[in-house]
Design an enzyme around this catalytic site. Sequence first.
Site, mmCIF file in Angstrom:
data_model
loop_
_atom_site.group_PDB
_atom_site.id
_atom_site.type_symbol
_atom_site.label_atom_id
_atom_site.label_comp_id
_atom_site.label_asym_id
_atom_site.label_seq_id
_atom_site.Cartn_x
_atom_site.Cartn_y
_atom_site.Cartn_z
ATOM 1 N N LYS A 1 -95.534 -32.863 -36.251
ATOM 2 C CA LYS A 1 -96.053 -32.795 -35.011
ATOM 3 C C LYS A 1 -95.257 -32.625 -33.913
ATOM 4 O O LYS A 1 -95.329 -32.582 -32.811
ATOM 5 C CB LYS A 1 -96.923 -33.941 -34.683
ATOM 6 C CG LYS A 1 -98.271 -33.684 -35.682
ATOM 7 C CD LYS A 1 -99.305 -34.892 -35.232
ATOM 8 C CE LYS A 1 -100.608 -34.662 -36.195
ATOM 9 N NZ LYS A 1 -101.494 -35.762 -35.951
ATOM 10 N N HIS B 1 -95.199 -39.006 -42.130
ATOM 11 C CA HIS B 1 -96.154 -38.103 -42.780
ATOM 12 C C HIS B 1 -96.589 -36.995 -41.693
ATOM 13 O O HIS B 1 -97.057 -35.997 -41.963
ATOM 14 C CB HIS B 1 -97.452 -38.815 -43.180
ATOM 15 C CG HIS B 1 -98.396 -39.248 -42.200
ATOM 16 N ND1 HIS B 1 -98.087 -40.571 -41.623
ATOM 17 C CD2 HIS B 1 -99.413 -38.519 -41.890
ATOM 18 C CE1 HIS B 1 -99.105 -40.378 -40.533
ATOM 19 N NE2 HIS B 1 -100.055 -39.674 -40.960
ATOM 20 N N ASP B 2 -96.565 -37.470 -40.360
ATOM 21 C CA ASP B 2 -96.773 -36.345 -39.245
ATOM 22 C C ASP B 2 -95.540 -36.032 -38.567
ATOM 23 O O ASP B 2 -95.840 -35.460 -37.572
ATOM 24 C CB ASP B 2 -97.662 -37.164 -38.305
ATOM 25 C CG ASP B 2 -99.399 -37.234 -38.718
ATOM 26 O OD1 ASP B 2 -99.750 -36.525 -39.558
ATOM 27 O OD2 ASP B 2 -100.158 -38.192 -38.110
ATOM 28 N N HIS C 1 -98.769 -28.864 -38.696
ATOM 29 C CA HIS C 1 -97.963 -29.635 -38.845
ATOM 30 C C HIS C 1 -97.645 -30.187 -40.388
ATOM 31 O O HIS C 1 -96.377 -31.007 -40.614
ATOM 32 C CB HIS C 1 -98.531 -30.973 -37.951
ATOM 33 C CG HIS C 1 -99.500 -31.845 -38.746
ATOM 34 N ND1 HIS C 1 -100.748 -31.534 -38.766
ATOM 35 C CD2 HIS C 1 -99.539 -33.063 -39.428
ATOM 36 C CE1 HIS C 1 -101.510 -32.512 -39.395
ATOM 37 N NE2 HIS C 1 -100.619 -33.509 -39.875
ATOM 38 N N HIS D 1 -101.719 -35.538 -47.810
ATOM 39 C CA HIS D 1 -102.394 -36.324 -46.990
ATOM 40 C C HIS D 1 -103.755 -35.915 -46.224
ATOM 41 O O HIS D 1 -104.931 -36.544 -46.019
ATOM 42 C CB HIS D 1 -101.759 -37.396 -46.029
ATOM 43 C CG HIS D 1 -101.242 -36.223 -44.517
ATOM 44 N ND1 HIS D 1 -100.449 -35.819 -44.631
ATOM 45 C CD2 HIS D 1 -102.030 -36.772 -43.422
ATOM 46 C CE1 HIS D 1 -100.145 -35.472 -43.494
ATOM 47 N NE2 HIS D 1 -101.101 -35.819 -42.479
ATOM 48 N N HIS D 2 -103.798 -34.799 -46.116
ATOM 49 C CA HIS D 2 -105.086 -34.046 -45.604
ATOM 50 C C HIS D 2 -106.024 -33.213 -46.520
ATOM 51 O O HIS D 2 -106.985 -32.649 -46.170
ATOM 52 C CB HIS D 2 -104.893 -33.019 -44.265
ATOM 53 C CG HIS D 2 -104.508 -33.698 -42.987
ATOM 54 N ND1 HIS D 2 -105.383 -34.646 -42.452
ATOM 55 C CD2 HIS D 2 -103.332 -33.762 -42.260
ATOM 56 C CE1 HIS D 2 -104.872 -34.920 -41.276
ATOM 57 N NE2 HIS D 2 -103.608 -34.593 -41.108
#
Length: 211
Positions: free
Chosen positions: A81, A77-78, A106, A130-131
């Site tokens: 980054k 999910h990240d 990201h 997700h954010h």
Amino acid sequence: MDLQKAMNVRMRFNEIQLKIPNSHRLLNTIDTLFCSLKYRDILTAEHSVIMAEYNYKLASEFDPGNEDWYYLAALTHDIGKLSMEDNILKGSIKLVGEDRKILWKHVSQGVEILSELRMPTIIIDIARYHHERFNGSGYLEGLQKMDIPLCGRISAIADTYSALISGRPYQTNKSTYEAVKIMIKDSHLFDPDILNSFIQMLCHEKQPINS
């Protein structure tokens, strides 16, 4: 990453490969992405492993049948980054202003990477949403309430809890009790049904919630 976490990820991959037909190539790709993230920033990788476990547990209740995808999606999910400079990704102060906006990228960069690799839609969507926050204050799209896809509402809770107990270079990790207290205080940011279930889940885990 400690040995136990690494072993847990490997065991989960083996289980998923048995459950999802013809998944070998897909799992190899996700494993490669996760390893790249681990070598780039171990804290982000460890955060992703913790998120994966709670994503799996919440999906088992709210999106049964897809819990394995939620686990895999949390590991990537990240992934956006990977492109972040060290002062953004590993800085010792909380980001504000333009630096914070750079960090937000990201999400779109992760979606781009996962889309180029033709990952399953649910994996891309968890990176994308997700954010997002239940009151509309999240990013990138500022969705609110049920306009946020279920996978985003679930992952927002697992992601936030993991971030709190994992810590960051600019803040110490929180205990279970401290993290839950923060999430209850900020409950307007999360789907209330999923949050309530999540708190009950923590209460029933071996670690007491007041530890």
